[in-house]
Write an enzyme that holds these catalytic residues in place. Structure first.
Site, short mmCIF file in Angstrom:
data_model
loop_
_atom_site.label_atom_id
_atom_site.label_comp_id
_atom_site.label_asym_id
_atom_site.label_seq_id
_atom_site.Cartn_x
_atom_site.Cartn_y
_atom_site.Cartn_z
CG LEU A 34 31.21 54.14 32.36
CD1 LEU A 34 30.12 52.81 32.13
CD2 LEU A 34 30.79 55.22 32.15
NE ARG A 41 36.04 43.20 40.50
CZ ARG A 41 35.42 43.02 40.04
NH1 ARG A 41 34.75 41.51 38.99
NH2 ARG A 41 35.00 44.05 39.01
CD GLN A 99 30.57 56.32 39.21
OE1 GLN A 99 31.10 56.25 39.42
NE2 GLN A 99 29.48 56.25 40.04
CD GLU A 181 25.88 42.40 36.14
OE1 GLU A 181 27.77 42.25 35.77
OE2 GLU A 181 26.32 42.64 34.42
CG ASN A 413 75.73 70.22 30.50
OD1 ASN A 413 75.93 69.18 31.09
ND2 ASN A 413 74.08 70.16 30.29
C1 UD1 Z 1 30.64 45.36 33.71
C2 UD1 Z 1 28.96 44.74 33.69
C3 UD1 Z 1 29.13 43.36 33.04
C4 UD1 Z 1 30.19 43.18 31.17
C5 UD1 Z 1 31.28 43.55 32.56
C6 UD1 Z 1 32.31 43.85 30.95
C7 UD1 Z 1 27.69 46.16 34.98
C8 UD1 Z 1 26.25 46.26 36.50
N1 UD1 Z 1 28.33 44.69 34.59
O1 UD1 Z 1 30.84 44.28 34.93
O2 UD1 Z 1 27.73 42.79 32.28
O3 UD1 Z 1 29.75 42.00 31.59
O4 UD1 Z 1 31.63 44.89 32.67
O5 UD1 Z 1 33.43 43.97 32.08
O6 UD1 Z 1 28.15 46.90 34.49
N2 UD1 Z 1 32.81 51.92 36.92
C9 UD1 Z 1 32.49 53.46 37.10
N3 UD1 Z 1 31.99 53.78 38.03
C10 UD1 Z 1 30.68 52.86 38.72
C11 UD1 Z 1 31.88 51.43 39.07
C12 UD1 Z 1 32.54 51.51 37.94
O7 UD1 Z 1 33.29 54.10 36.95
O8 UD1 Z 1 30.55 53.16 40.17
C13 UD1 Z 1 33.72 51.45 36.11
C14 UD1 Z 1 34.68 50.76 36.20
O9 UD1 Z 1 36.10 52.16 36.12
C15 UD1 Z 1 35.12 50.06 34.40
C16 UD1 Z 1 33.65 49.86 34.64
O10 UD1 Z 1 33.20 51.28 34.84
O11 UD1 Z 1 36.12 50.67 33.90
C17 UD1 Z 1 32.96 49.23 34.73
O12 UD1 Z 1 32.77 48.41 36.22
P1 UD1 Z 1 33.45 46.68 36.77
O13 UD1 Z 1 32.96 47.13 37.90
O14 UD1 Z 1 34.70 46.66 35.95
O15 UD1 Z 1 32.39 45.97 35.82
P2 UD1 Z 1 32.72 44.01 35.96
O16 UD1 Z 1 31.92 44.13 36.80
O17 UD1 Z 1 33.37 44.29 35.13
CA CA Z 2 34.92 45.15 34.59
#
Ligand code: UD1
Ligand code: CA
Length: 493
Positions: A34, A41, A99, A181, A413
């Protein structure tokens, strides 16, 4: 999607009551990464997964880890900064799905489903922002999924501070019930110390079913992949958490501070790998070693050295202070530095490079070559024993074994439009301050007199000289002095 055998297998005390299956032992996993999130942030114009750790982008680090479990396919979900992310993945065996807009991790996983093939193997989901996970830990997670016949095995970890991470909620018998969360957690749930790493191993049918049942989070309006845990656990699915032995593996990056902390962890790991391989790192505090650098025993790295990309330091070589080596190999017992820039080059055994040399991509130095101060090479092959000791540019050139390149020699060259090659024969001697205007060939054993501008080929064994013949005017200095004394200048009066 998955063929499972009917045979039941008892698995551990806690789960003895559960319906369990075993998964096919050999079916390879498919991996989904993903990587579509905006990463707001980070406060950056660069998509989060393109920030770097140990010289690699976060995304590449995660894909390297995925490749370590020999998956049948890797699917990356991209969105924010799509074109730049795709460019980084070019040339890698990764299927890209888009996405847009980013509606959460659950939505992102859903986008990947059509790109997955039907097969009995697990679907492993990784976060593109968690680069410290290693392949052996991932393999352990899959192993547990297989042996216990699980619908979902998820990786958890206990970091020093749980912060904004999702917490693992278990029931009074210790069974995983759901992930909460931070934002939606009660004060009591906030105190839970087991965090969700965002690394999952699903049985394909269970994943499809759970993703179909996700609903939007009331607060954020996003679909959370973490909700799949509760969906499966509450409908009799077999869900288990596997805790990472080292909490660092679960470390995800949402902020610059977390990136810096991850870099420090990766730096330590790379240093430890170098030491384990038998290298001497004279000053670990000032040495930077990229994640893909390889070492052979007795390589020595001095202070303030950067080793990047897919570089290799062979047996007993030495890299002296303030030198950067990128995507290059340093041959056994070769010495490079101090103050050198080495990129995309092969340095042969016992070669000596520097100080202050610049080897650019396509440079090959064979054994015992000497490249000294202020020498620049590019797409240049210097055969065994060549010496180019001072102040030269050798570009698009081939220099035969044992040839001597004098101080200040330049291969011309480039004519402003095209590049041309210079070929210098074995044992040739190019006098100082000469220009070789390419395309040009200097024959084997030929000599070029110092200060010549060579525009035509020089035959084997010949001497080429283009200097204006020297004229000596006898007694000139004395006569000049006498003239001055006869007519004193106005200033002198
Ligand atoms: C997420 C988890 C959390 C976990 C943490 C671990 C969820 C809701 N929460 O939170 O439980 O402890 O990771 O690091 O999953 N991404 C997409 N599309 C989106 C949103 C996110 O591809 O619409 C990808 C982001 O690029 C990222 C990953 O998913 O690589 C995680 O997304 P992020 O928003 O960082 O989730 P966290 O808030 O860290
Ligand atoms: Ca994350």
């Amino acid at each position: 999607m998955r063929a499972s055998t009917k045979k039941k297998k008892p698995v551990g005390r806690l789960r003895a009551q559960r319906p369990t299956r075993t998964h096919e032992p050999e079916a390879p996993p498919q991996v989904v990464v993903l990587a579509a999130g905006i990463g707001s942030r980070m406060r950056s114009t660069l998509p989060k997964v393109l920030h770097r750790i140990g010289g690699r982008t976060l995304l590449e680090a995660v894909i390297d880890t995925a490749e370590g479990i020999s998956p049948s396919r890797i699917v990356a979900v991209v969105g924010a900064g799509k074109d730049r992310v795709e460019a980084v993945l070019a040339g890698r065996a990764v299927t890209i799905v888009v996405q847009h807009p980013p509606l959460g991790t659950g939505d992102a996983a859903r986008r990947a489903l059509p790109a997955l093939s039907n097969g009995p193997g697990p679907v492993v989901i990784l976060s593109g922002d968690a680069p410290l996970l290693t392949s052996p830990t991932l393999a352990k997670l899959i192993e547990r999924w297989r042996e216990a016949g699980l619908d979902l095995a998820l990786l958890t970890f206990r970091p020093p501070e749980v912060g904004d991470l999702g917490r693992v909620v278990r029931d009074d018998r210790g069974r995983v019930r759901r992930i909460v969360e931070a934002r939606g957690a009660t004060a009591r749930e906030k105190r839970l110390t087991e965090a969700n790493a965002g690394v999952y191993c699903f049985a394909a049918p269970a994943l499809t079913r759970a993703l179909g049942e996700l609903s939007r989070n009331r607060g954020s309006g996003e679909y959370y992949l973490t909700d799949a845990v509760e969906i499966l656990a509450s409908s009799g699915g077999a869900v288990e958490a596997v805790e990472a032995e080292d909490w660092r593996e679960g470390w995800g990056i949402n902020t610059r501070a977390e990136l810096a902390a991850a870099e420090e962890i990766e730096r330590r790991r790379c240093l430890e790998r170098a030491l384990e391989a038998g290298a001497t790192i004279v000053d670990p505090a000032t040495t930077r070693i990229g994640s893909k650098v390889r070492f052979e025993p007795d390589a020595v790295v001095h202070p303030f050295v950067c080793l990047d990309g897919t570089s290799t330091l062979e047996q007993g070589c030495e890299v002296l202070p303030f030198t950067r080596v990128t995507d290059s190999s340093i041959g056994s017992a070769a010495v490079v530095g101090p103050h050198c820039e080495i990129e995309g080059a092969q340095v042969g055994p016992r070669a000596r490079v520097g100080p202050f040399a610049r080897l650019r991509p396509g440079t090959v130095l064979e054994e015992d070559v000497r490249v000294g101060n202020f020498v620049e090479t590019k797409k240049a092959v210097l055969r065994a024993g060549v010496k180019a000791s001072h102040l030269s540019y050798l570009g698009d050139a081939e220099v035969g074994a044992g040839a001597n390149i004098g101080a200040g020699v330049i291969t011309c060259n480039y004519d402003g439009e095209k590049k041309y090659r210079t070929t210098i024969g074995e044992g040739a001697f190019i006098g100082s301050d000469s220009q070789l205007v390419a395309p040009v060939t200097i024959g084997k054993g030929a000599y070029v007199g110092a200060g010549s501008t060579i525009t035509r080929d020089v035959p084997e064994g010949a001497l080429a000289l283009t200097r204006v013949p020297q004229k000596n005017v006898e007694g000139w200095a004395e006569r000049r002095k006498a003239r001055k004394e006869e007519k004193p200048s106005a200033k002198g009066e």
